[in-house]
Scaffold this active site. Structure first.
Site, short mmCIF file in Angstrom:
data_model
loop_
_atom_site.label_atom_id
_atom_site.label_comp_id
_atom_site.label_asym_id
_atom_site.label_seq_id
_atom_site.Cartn_x
_atom_site.Cartn_y
_atom_site.Cartn_z
N ASP A 227 0.83 -1.21 0.00
CA ASP A 227 0.00 0.00 0.00
C ASP A 227 0.86 1.26 0.00
O ASP A 227 2.10 1.19 -0.03
CB ASP A 227 -0.95 -0.06 1.21
N TRP A 276 -2.80 3.33 -6.18
CA TRP A 276 -3.96 4.18 -6.45
C TRP A 276 -3.85 5.00 -7.75
O TRP A 276 -4.35 6.13 -7.84
CB TRP A 276 -4.21 5.16 -5.31
N GLY A 277 -3.14 4.50 -8.75
CA GLY A 277 -3.04 5.23 -10.01
C GLY A 277 -2.08 6.41 -9.97
O GLY A 277 -2.04 7.22 -10.90
N ALA A 279 1.67 8.41 -9.93
CA ALA A 279 3.01 8.35 -10.53
C ALA A 279 3.03 7.60 -11.86
O ALA A 279 4.02 6.94 -12.19
CB ALA A 279 4.02 7.74 -9.54
N ASP A 297 -10.07 3.59 -3.50
CA ASP A 297 -10.79 2.35 -3.17
C ASP A 297 -12.12 2.22 -3.91
O ASP A 297 -12.84 3.19 -4.13
CB ASP A 297 -11.04 2.31 -1.66
C1 GAL Z 1 -6.14 1.35 1.20
C2 GAL Z 1 -6.23 0.35 0.08
C3 GAL Z 1 -7.33 -0.62 0.42
C4 GAL Z 1 -7.03 -1.30 1.74
C5 GAL Z 1 -6.81 -0.26 2.83
C6 GAL Z 1 -6.33 -0.88 4.11
O1 GAL Z 1 -5.13 2.24 0.93
O2 GAL Z 1 -6.51 1.03 -1.11
O3 GAL Z 1 -7.47 -1.57 -0.62
O4 GAL Z 1 -5.90 -2.10 1.59
O5 GAL Z 1 -5.86 0.69 2.42
O6 GAL Z 1 -6.10 0.10 5.10
#
Ligand code: GAL
Length: 481
Positions: A227, A276-277, A279, A297
């Site tokens: 992440d 998250w798309g 860079a 998300d």
């Molecule tokens: C977000 C991610 C989610 C999930 C979440 C957990 O950044 O996009 O899919 O993993 O964190 O905290």
């Protein structure tokens, strides 16, 4: 006072709070349990990335929402071309690529996050693995059982520095779960973060890549979702990356360090970049991992499904074997999507070759939903071992305009030509395409076959018309008569 805007659900705070001291660029500014400040510097917005973590990100509302973040703190490299001329972090960053022993095809599996958030434990994870068998998902090809955020304690072991599994959630440790998941015939995935902490505040792996990769390998982990929360300011991207190549951006380098650390373990990991798309990840993701998130998300909503298709169709060139744009985890079984919308959700992830990670309590799925996610012909297109490219939009009849997202897609599998037709309208409509307009066909007569039912629909000349229910997707295989 709060309004939602942008696909990342930007949580914009009003002028009333303008006088309060701002958080730093890329600093945390909200989330469950957060008691710190909630304002961001001018030009930055507090962006709600998930219920547990909001971060100050640059305001992109006047431009593209998928542009990489920029900041005023310059990266250490300013060089302009080949790796050998780079300086600073970019010059010394590892360039080893991901293992190609795994990850050729888009992943098929389950992930705990959309179903349970932080409320996870060994029983829930093993239930999912057992349900893969009892519900026919294993036979359909589902392979990965993945744990998301919130599996460890909040602090590392003081003497070894290792991340410690939370014993109240995982009394047999992560190795214990991995062993049981393997014994059931599946692969096991875990989650960490290319920052100092995960989005929910558990230890991140930035700066501890080698130790964490070695630990995950020792535990028998096969898949890492990585992440992008809690990135320190000195790791933020600054304007254009060195040499204009986002592979040399600080974001990419944070991920490259983990690729190299996993490589050192000698264990093949499937590497999922949860970036998250940001860079321009579609330009370099395949040099670092096997799949990369294209957005913030998902939600169990029609608007999410259409928006992520719209985003993804702009980057179809980056999709092939070992190289997958990730449209985020599945929402089938969650929320109030109609059955037609769930069919489109599954079909679009299939024909754009996104990873498909089920994200629900599998015991809640009804037989219609199970039929969708185990459909053999759609899964065969998704998992085709000889053709890795996705379906792409085409113009169905001369002069037709293309809406956003496009409704007509054509793709090739080892069987031949397929057409997928989404009805984005709020009423059922008749959809027509000319065979001559479908790439790979031409004029003549064709047998049209319904991939959902596995039945031939008849032989047609020149064109094919079908009624598609509102928000549904027709999935067709078309062979010469
Ligand atoms: C977000 C991610 C989610 C999930 C979440 C957990 O950044 O996009 O899919 O993993 O964190 O905290």
């Amino acid at each position: 006072m709060a309004v939602y805007a942008l696909p990342l659900f930007a949580y914009v705070l009003g002028g009333l709070l303008a006088s309060v001291a701002a958080q730093s660029e890329y600093g945390q500014c909200g989330g469950i349990g957060w008691t710190g400040g909630i304002t961001c510097p001018t030009g930055w917005v507090c962006t709600d990335l998930n219920p547990y973590y909001s971060q100050c990100l640059q305001d992109t509302s006047s431009g593209t929402t998928t542009a990489a973040p920029t900041s005023t703190s310059a990266p250490s490299s300013t060089s302009t071309s080949a790796t050998s001329t780079l300086t600073g972090i970019a010059a010394s960053a590892p360039t080893i690529g991901p293992s190609h022993d795994v990850g050729k095809l888009p992943a098929l599996g389950w992930n705990s996050w959309n179903a349970y958030g932080c409320n996870i434990n060994e029983t829930k994870v093993l239930n999912a693995a057992n349900q893969f068998i009892s519900l026919g998902l294993a036979d359909a090809g589902y392979e990965y059982i993945n744990i998301d955020d919130c599996w460890p304690l909040t602090t590392r072991d003081a003497s070894t520095g290792r991340i410690v599994p939370d014993p109240s959630k995982f009394p047999n440790g992560i190795s214990g779960v991995a062993e049981k998941v393997h014994a059931l015939g599946f692969k096991f995935g875990i989650y960490s973060d290319a920052g100092t902490a995960t989005c929910a505040g558990f230890p991140g792996s930035l700066g501890n890549e080698e130790l964490d990769a070695a630990t995950f390998a020792e535990w028998g982990v096969d898949y890492l979702k990585y992440d992008n929360c809690n990135v320190p300011g000195n790791w933020s991207d600054a304007g254009n990356p060195p040499g204009g190549d986002w592979y040399n951006s600080n974001s990419a380098i944070r991920y490259r360090q983990m690729t190299a650390a996993m490589n050192e373990t000698g264990r093949p990991f499937h590497f999922s970049l949860c970036i998250w798309g940001n860079a321009n990840v579609w330009d370099w993701g395949a040099r670092v991992g096997h799949s990369w998130r294209m957005s913030g998300d998902s939600s169990a909503s029609w608007s999410y499904i259409t928006s992520i298709i719209t985003t993804n169709v702009q980057h179809l060139d980056s999709i092939d074997f070992y190289s997958h744009n990730d449209m985020d985890m599945m929402e089938i079984g969650n929320g109030a999507l109609t059955i037609q919308e769930q069919r489109t959700h599954f079909a679009a992830w299939v024909f754009l070759k996104s990873p498909i990670l089920l994200g629900t309590d599998l015991s809640l799925l009804n037989s219609t939903q199970l039929d969708i996610i185990t459909n053999p012909e759609l899964l065969a297109f998704h998992q085709d071992a000889t053709i890795g490219t996705p379906a792409a939009p085409f113009t169905p009849t001369a002069g037709a305009t293309t809406p956003s997202p496009p409704e007509f897609y054509a793709g090739t599998s080892s069987k031949g030509t397929h057409v997928f037709v989404i009805n984005t309208n709020s009423t059922a409509l008749t959809k027509t395409f000319d065979f001559a307009n479908v790439p790979g066909l031409g004029s003549g007569s064709f047998v049209v076959h319904d991939m959902w039912t596995g039945k031939d629909l008849g032989t047609f000349t020149t064109s094919y018309s079908t009624t598609v229910d509102t928000h549904d997707t027709a999935a067709l295989f078309i062979k010469p008569a």
